[in-house]
Design an enzyme around this catalytic site. Sequence first.
Site, PDB file in Angstrom:
ATOM      1  N   PHE A   1       6.384 -46.762  19.580  1.00 46.45           N
ATOM      2  CA  PHE A   1       7.076 -47.598  18.605  1.00 46.45           C
ATOM      3  C   PHE A   1       6.361 -47.524  17.267  1.00 46.45           C
ATOM      4  O   PHE A   1       6.590 -48.304  16.391  1.00 46.45           O
ATOM      5  CB  PHE A   1       7.164 -49.058  19.101  1.00 46.45           C
ATOM      6  CG  PHE A   1       5.860 -49.672  19.525  1.00 46.45           C
ATOM      7  CD1 PHE A   1       5.061 -50.329  18.590  1.00 46.45           C
ATOM      8  CD2 PHE A   1       5.423 -49.604  20.839  1.00 46.45           C
ATOM      9  CE1 PHE A   1       3.863 -50.901  18.961  1.00 46.45           C
ATOM     10  CE2 PHE A   1       4.225 -50.181  21.230  1.00 46.45           C
ATOM     11  CZ  PHE A   1       3.450 -50.834  20.283  1.00 46.45           C
TER      12      PHE A   1
ATOM     13  N   TYR B   1      -9.114 -49.395  15.746  1.00 44.05           N
ATOM     14  CA  TYR B   1      -8.632 -50.759  15.929  1.00 44.05           C
ATOM     15  C   TYR B   1      -9.537 -51.663  16.756  1.00 44.05           C
ATOM     16  O   TYR B   1      -9.298 -52.865  16.846  1.00 44.05           O
ATOM     17  CB  TYR B   1      -7.219 -50.724  16.533  1.00 44.05           C
ATOM     18  CG  TYR B   1      -6.235 -50.151  15.543  1.00 44.05           C
ATOM     19  CD1 TYR B   1      -5.711 -50.932  14.514  1.00 44.05           C
ATOM     20  CD2 TYR B   1      -5.863 -48.811  15.602  1.00 44.05           C
ATOM     21  CE1 TYR B   1      -4.825 -50.412  13.589  1.00 44.05           C
ATOM     22  CE2 TYR B   1      -4.977 -48.282  14.671  1.00 44.05           C
ATOM     23  CZ  TYR B   1      -4.467 -49.080  13.675  1.00 44.05           C
ATOM     24  OH  TYR B   1      -3.603 -48.555  12.749  1.00 44.05           O
TER      25      TYR B   1
END
Length: 413
Positions: free
Chosen positions: A413, A123
Site C-alpha cells: 500500500f 523507521y
Amino acid sequence: MALEMRVLQADEWDALYDHLELAFGGAIDPTETRELFRSLTEVERSLAVWDGQSCVGSASAFSFRLSVPGGPPVPAAGVTMVGVAPTHRRQGILSSLMRRQLDDVRAGGEPLAVLTASEPAIYGRFGYGIAAHELSLDIDTDRAGLSVPPGTDALRLRIVDPAKALGDCERVYAELVDRRPGMPARQPGWERLPLLDPEADRAGASRLMCVVAERPDGEVAGYARYRVKPDWDAAGAPRGTVTVRALDALDPAAAAALWRYLFGIDLTSTLRAGRRPVDDPVLHLLGDARRARPSTADSLHVRLVDLPAALAARGYGAPLDVVLEVEDAFCPWNAGRWRLVSAGPGGAVSCVRTEDPADLALTARELGAAYLGGVALTSLAGAGLVRELRTGALAAASRAFAGDVAPWLPHGF
C-alpha cells in the site's frame, strides 16, 4: 525561504505524486497505477512539505482495519507515500512528518500505525518494529515434485476473467482476514488493486489471468491470479515462467488444486511466487523443497500508537499477568510501566498503568515487532532487546504473544 508543512489540498495531489516519483528514483508510474492511487488517497490524511511552490516532503495514511491475533480487526493507519526530495535530505523533514503524523493518528483514535519500508533501517527510530516477513519462491517445477491431499480431485478448476471473478475472489479474501494476522480488511476501492495490470509492468509476460477452484456445489473455495512468460532454451526446449500474483484458498484441497494447476501449465518450467506467508503450506507439498529456492524479507512494520488500547485489542494464546517497563522516546505517552493481564484464549484482556515492579523491559519497537505474534519475545531477548527482570516472565509472555500462524501482509500500500 522557510519550509511549510500542511495538509494536502485536492488540487495539489499531482505535485505530491510527482515529488514521490522523483524521491523514489525518477521512474514514471503507469497511468493506471497513478489514477488508482489518486482515487485511494485520503487527502485529509496527507501531509506535504513545501519549499515555495515545490513539494519536497510527504507522508500520507490510509484508514485500515488490520487483523490481529485472537480478536477482530483493529483500526490502523496505513502509512504511505513517505518521501523526501533528494535536495532536502538531512534537514529534519522526515522526523517532522513522522512526529505530526503519529500525533494525528493518536488524535484520531487509531491504536496502530503500519507501513512497508523501502529501506528497513529508517523507521525503527520512530518506534516501528518488523512484525511480519514475506516468503518468495522460485520453483523448478520440473524437479520439485508436488503431492496433494485427499479431496483435491473433487475441486473443479475454471479459467475466468479476473474482473468477472472479482466478487467471488473478494469473498474468499474476506473470509481469510480473520484467520491470519496482518491482513487488511478490504475497504471500498481497494478491491481494484489486485486487478491493476498495466502493460508496462508485465516485462514481456501475458496479461493477468485468473483461475478459480470450485467445490462440487459450485462455491468458489480459492483462486489464483498469475501471468505466463513463454521462453525456450538454446536447444528449443520450453522454459517459460509462471508468475503468481495471488493465491488464496479456504481449505487445503482448494489450495493444492490451484498449485497443481500452476505447476502444470504447458511450456513452463519455473514458477515464481512472491509476497507469500513464511509458513505457506505449499512448502510441505513439495517433494524437494530446495527446488523452491525460498527467501524471506521484511514486510509489515508495526507501531503501537496507543499502547494500552493496542495490547487490549488482541488476544493471547495463554494466561498472562506481566508488568512491562516500556521505553518510548518518540511517543512518550506510551512510556512507563503497564500491567497486561489476559485470561488466555477468548478471555478478557486489560492493560493499565501500574507502579508495580517490572517483569520485562523493552522499547515500543520490540512491542511492535511482537504484536502480531510472528516474532518471539524470546528471540528479541536473545538479541538483547528485551530484558527479563523476573524469572519466568519472558517465557510466559512469549508463549502468550505467539500466534498460531505467521502474520502476513498479502499486498502493498
